[in-house]
Design a protein around this motif. Structure first.
Motif, short mmCIF file in Angstrom:
data_model
loop_
_atom_site.label_atom_id
_atom_site.label_comp_id
_atom_site.label_asym_id
_atom_site.label_seq_id
_atom_site.Cartn_x
_atom_site.Cartn_y
_atom_site.Cartn_z
N LYS A 109 0.84 -1.21 0.00
CA LYS A 109 0.00 0.00 0.00
C LYS A 109 0.87 1.25 0.00
CE LYS A 109 -4.20 -1.96 1.80
NZ LYS A 109 -5.20 -1.99 2.86
N ALA A 110 2.00 1.21 0.68
CA ALA A 110 2.94 2.34 0.64
C ALA A 110 3.49 2.50 -0.77
CB ALA A 110 4.07 2.14 1.65
N PHE A 111 3.71 1.39 -1.46
CA PHE A 111 4.17 1.43 -2.84
C PHE A 111 3.15 2.16 -3.72
CE2 PHE A 111 4.81 -1.22 -6.89
CZ PHE A 111 5.92 -0.51 -7.32
N ARG A 116 1.34 6.86 -6.72
CA ARG A 116 0.33 7.90 -6.93
C ARG A 116 0.91 9.29 -6.66
NH1 ARG A 116 -4.99 4.85 -4.44
NH2 ARG A 116 -5.57 3.84 -6.39
N THR A 117 1.86 9.38 -5.76
CA THR A 117 2.52 10.66 -5.50
C THR A 117 3.28 11.11 -6.75
OG1 THR A 117 2.67 10.21 -3.14
CG2 THR A 117 4.19 11.85 -4.03
N VAL A 118 3.96 10.18 -7.39
CA VAL A 118 4.64 10.50 -8.66
C VAL A 118 3.61 11.01 -9.67
CG1 VAL A 118 5.88 9.53 -10.65
CG2 VAL A 118 6.56 8.90 -8.31
N ARG A 132 -2.87 4.74 -14.32
CA ARG A 132 -3.12 3.37 -14.79
C ARG A 132 -1.87 2.50 -14.66
NH1 ARG A 132 -6.97 4.65 -20.01
NH2 ARG A 132 -8.82 5.11 -18.76
N LEU A 133 -0.73 3.08 -14.99
CA LEU A 133 0.53 2.34 -14.82
C LEU A 133 0.80 2.07 -13.34
CD1 LEU A 133 2.81 4.08 -17.43
CD2 LEU A 133 2.31 1.64 -17.32
N ALA A 134 0.56 3.07 -12.49
CA ALA A 134 0.76 2.90 -11.05
C ALA A 134 -0.11 1.76 -10.54
CB ALA A 134 0.43 4.20 -10.31
#
Length: 168
Positions: A109-111, A116-118, A132-134
């Motif tokens: 979940k941290a990943f 999502r931050t990126v 979508r890639l994330a």
């Protein structure tokens, strides 16, 4: 700022409680918990520790990484290296203290949080593509049962403290 303060406080506590470079399991688990949560403060604390790799962290943790393993590190130009580094950190270090299965879900979940931050740096169609890639990267790790995750600490590509692929 909060992450840096959290990391500094953790460093002070560990440094004051342990003789030179000796870290107890309880201290290590506390630090791992601080560094692997799906929050801005946790990501900032981990990044601060990763950038500085103070002696206590360098000796207490495995900082090696293979980045995004066999997936692209920068798919379509989106830089997923930092999320992959922190993900590797969580996997390697929870495995080292034999607490991986109980912590895999929050590491994953941290990943997703980091990915999502990126993606938050983009707008419009680029953001949609990044999101979508994330989600795909997250799905790839989250659906693998903890017992079948390969031992990522064996044969890693970069030695502890390596900055060959250091970003900013």
């Amino acid at each position: 700022m909060v992450g840096r303060l959290l990391a500094a406080a953790l460093i002070t506590v560990l440094a004051n409680q342990a003789p030179a470079y000796a870290v107890t399991l309880a201290q290590k688990l506390t630090a791992l918990s601080v560094f692997t949560q799906p929050t801005t403060a946790s990501a900032a604390a981990w990044r601060d520790a990763w950038e500085r790799q103070e002696p206590w962290t360098a000796y207490a943790f495995d900082w090696t990484t293979d980045l995004c393993s066999s997936s692209p590190d920068r798919p379509l130009g989106f830089d997923f290296r930092m999320p992959c580094r922190r993900h590797d950190f969580g996997y390697r270090n929870y495995k080292a203290v034999t607490r991986f299965p109980a912590n895999k879900e929050h590491i994953d979940k941290a990943f997703l949080f980091d990915l999502r931050t990126v993606c938050g740096d983009y707008a419009g169609a680029r953001k949609v593509a990044c999101d979508r890639l994330a989600w795909s990267y997250y799905q790839a790790v989250s659906h693998v049962p903890a017992g079948s995750v390969r031992d990522v600490s064996a044969g890693s590509s970069a030695p502890a403290g390596s900055r060959a692929d250091h970003v900013g």
